[in-house]
Design an enzyme around this catalytic site. Structure first.
Site, PDB file in Angstrom:
ATOM      1  N   GLY B  55      13.366   8.728 -43.384  1.00  0.00           N
ATOM      2  CA  GLY B  55      14.466   8.583 -42.795  1.00  0.00           C
ATOM      3  C   GLY B  55      14.740   7.330 -42.647  1.00  0.00           C
ATOM      4  N   SER B  56      16.022   6.960 -42.430  1.00  0.00           N
ATOM      5  CA  SER B  56      16.650   5.551 -42.042  1.00  0.00           C
ATOM      6  C   SER B  56      16.622   5.326 -40.534  1.00  0.00           C
ATOM      7  CB  SER B  56      17.980   5.270 -42.567  1.00  0.00           C
ATOM      8  OG  SER B  56      18.321   5.364 -44.018  1.00  0.00           O
ATOM      9  N   GLY B  57      16.800   4.098 -40.189  1.00  0.00           N
ATOM     10  CA  GLY B  57      16.711   3.667 -38.747  1.00  0.00           C
ATOM     11  C   GLY B  57      15.436   3.248 -38.187  1.00  0.00           C
ATOM     12  N   HIS B  58      14.479   2.574 -39.196  1.00  0.00           N
ATOM     13  CA  HIS B  58      13.463   2.251 -38.662  1.00  0.00           C
ATOM     14  C   HIS B  58      13.050   0.836 -39.254  1.00  0.00           C
ATOM     15  CE1 HIS B  58      12.188   6.093 -37.259  1.00  0.00           C
ATOM     16  NE2 HIS B  58      12.235   6.835 -38.256  1.00  0.00           N
ATOM     17  N   HIS B 220      10.802   8.769 -33.248  1.00  0.00           N
ATOM     18  CA  HIS B 220      12.129   9.351 -33.411  1.00  0.00           C
ATOM     19  C   HIS B 220      12.371  10.100 -31.976  1.00  0.00           C
ATOM     20  CE1 HIS B 220      10.210   9.858 -37.360  1.00  0.00           C
ATOM     21  NE2 HIS B 220      11.203   9.410 -37.803  1.00  0.00           N
TER      22      HIS B 220
END
Lengths: 332, 332
Positions: B55-58, B220
């Site tokens: 997933g993105s966001g890291h 997360h």
């Protein structure tokens, strides 16, 4: 106060203890004072030495740019406070390699007073010191008072090009001229979405509403040019670029370096969304981006927000920007 | 919601548009899908190819480690969502240089399902794919259920060493073995001081009191091992190191790499204050730090907090860690 620290009064010194433990081969300090930071191999004989200094809380500014191809030393103050003239003098003595010293730092009163005193004291020791002040923040004063503008992220470009010129053997005159020309071609403007917190104060210095932003705010929370509703990334990029290019016109065919700088708490993802629009706007004007710098280069602790810097290049400045540089925080 | 963005639904794609505009010589995408990211020079013939995804966001995880000496490709999901099997397959096809492909990614259900499907589809096209799962988060399960642990910042060390082995011409067996041995020697634990905000949700996924922290929280926002009063940097470092070394004992004379990783909103200054204590504790045990990594390597949007990773080294792993690597986000 949500900070990872021990004694707030030891914030800067403990940060520095961590820094010297992490990078012993690259950084050291002089005069027994952690706050007088120098390249581990200082002085580099026969090279013009570059120094900067200022308050803590802006990493990688200031000390993060001390290293090969950039700066030779940095005097470090408390959070948002100037270091002392004595600290600047100690750094100056340690880095002087026989060809003079250039100070490059932001246009803030306390820093100017102390750096000027250090300059006088150094001259009594036959060390020639010159000063170039950074005044890149277009939001901090209109063009007719450009001399009063504050220095922000654009200083990194002056560290880079002047540092390269010194690394290539340039004279003090030449290194000073490169720093001046770089800054004449550099403009920055920022946007804040919230405050930062000083460790010894423990609460925000100002507040912004949950749906507000402030365009043009300084990196110590100085007032900006306009507070209003939070706008989109594209709108923010458009307004900042319009303000910068009104002050420093760009023409089709121009080449620039672009810095999209996070102020502390803004995710890298959002910086790339800003960069996307900056790139589009410049491409529409026929301006090419020689090199983008996207990340955290000059912060304000945990302030959410970003700044955009444009640096207009030419055939002399491009190889200086591209010249190798290597510090613990920055590499080209 | 204090985010610099346009349409929250276009968060990932606009970030990627900015990314490709910024780094055209280094990164590209395949199959007409921005989310199928590959090295610009993929495939590198005769080299084992490495891929990751998630997933993105890291950022910089995951895509920030695609580049010379590290990964060849990355499948990119929405924020905190797995990419699809088709996207992983498209990346796999584009990067395969004839010597097989190694997947290295975090131990999350959605990612495993999709990467396993991609593996099957690739095998039908005669592309041999192996998988090494990252399970470095010691706080996410006790030792007796270590196989269920989540993957966090420690994955960067596996990208680095396995990428180096591939760059040096290693076989798929050899590259896989290096990744496995690296992860067997790597442990991470984090602390969160607050939540992050998903762009499409617009509000925090959980709350923490103004004076609270949560040890062991996942990237997360997965529950940690203990929520309590905010402690000092030294106490945090001590607890994390005690947990890690209970799981992976260290002896006097051991050499480690240390990563002190900011989760998003934590100033670099605070990471150095944490590092200071980590360095002291390891020195007291006679453990030497071969190379520190201090900064943002695996984030959770604008989450305040940090993680600490220890990677126990040996004579084979050290040169792999030190082997040159160059991506837009990471350089050795």
């Amino acid at each position: 106060m949500k900070k990872i620290l021990n004694d707030p009064k030891r914030f800067v010194d403990e940060m520095l203890e961590g820094l010297y433990a992490a990078h012993p081969g690259m950084l050291g300090y002089t005069g027994g004072d952690l706050r007088c930071l120098v390249r581990a191999d200082a002085p580099v004989q026969g090279k013009v030495a570059l120094a900067t200094g200022g308050g803590s809380g802006h990493l990688p500014v200031f000390l993060g740019y001390v290293g090969r191809g950039m700066l030779d030393g940095c005097a470090i103050g408390d959070v948002f406070q100037s270091p002392s003239a004595d600290q600047m003098l100690a750094v100056t003595r340690q880095i002087h390699g026989g060809k003079g010293v250039l100070y490059i730092y932001g246009n803030y009163g306390g820093d100017i007073m102390n750096f000027d005193m250090a300059t006088e004291m150094a001259s009594m020791e036959d060390i020639e010191v010159r000063t170039v002040l950074v005044k890149d923040d277009v939001a901090s004063a209109p063009a007719e008072r450009a001399e009063t503008r504050r220095g922000v992220a654009g200083m990194v470009f002056a560290f880079k090009t002047a540092g390269a010129k010194a690394d290539q053997g340039g004279s003090l005159d030449e290194v000073e001229a490169v720093a001046q020309r770089t800054l004449a071609n550099t403009r920055t403007m920022g946007v804040a979405l919230g405050p930062c917190i000083l460790p010894t104060v423990g609460k925000p210095g100002f507040t912004l509403g949950e749906d507000e932003m402030e365009l043009g705010m300084g990196i110590h929370g100085e007032p900006g040019v306009r507070r209003g509703k939070l706008e989109t990334a594209d709108q923010i990029a458009e307004q900042i670029l319009a303000t910068i290019t009104a002050d420093m016109p760009l023409n089709s065919g121009d080449r620039v370096a672009v810095m999209v700088n996070g102020l502390g708490a803004t995710p890298l993802e959002e910086l790339y969304i800003l960069y996307r629009r900056v790139h589009q706007l410049l491409a529409d004007q026929g301006v090419s981006i020689h090199r983008p710098f996207i990340g955290e280069f000059a912060t304000s602790m945990e302030m959410p927000g970003a700044s955009i810097t444009l640096f207009k290049l030419d055939d002399e400045l491009i190889p200086l920007l591209d010249h190798p540089a290597h510090t613990p925080f920055f590499r080209v």
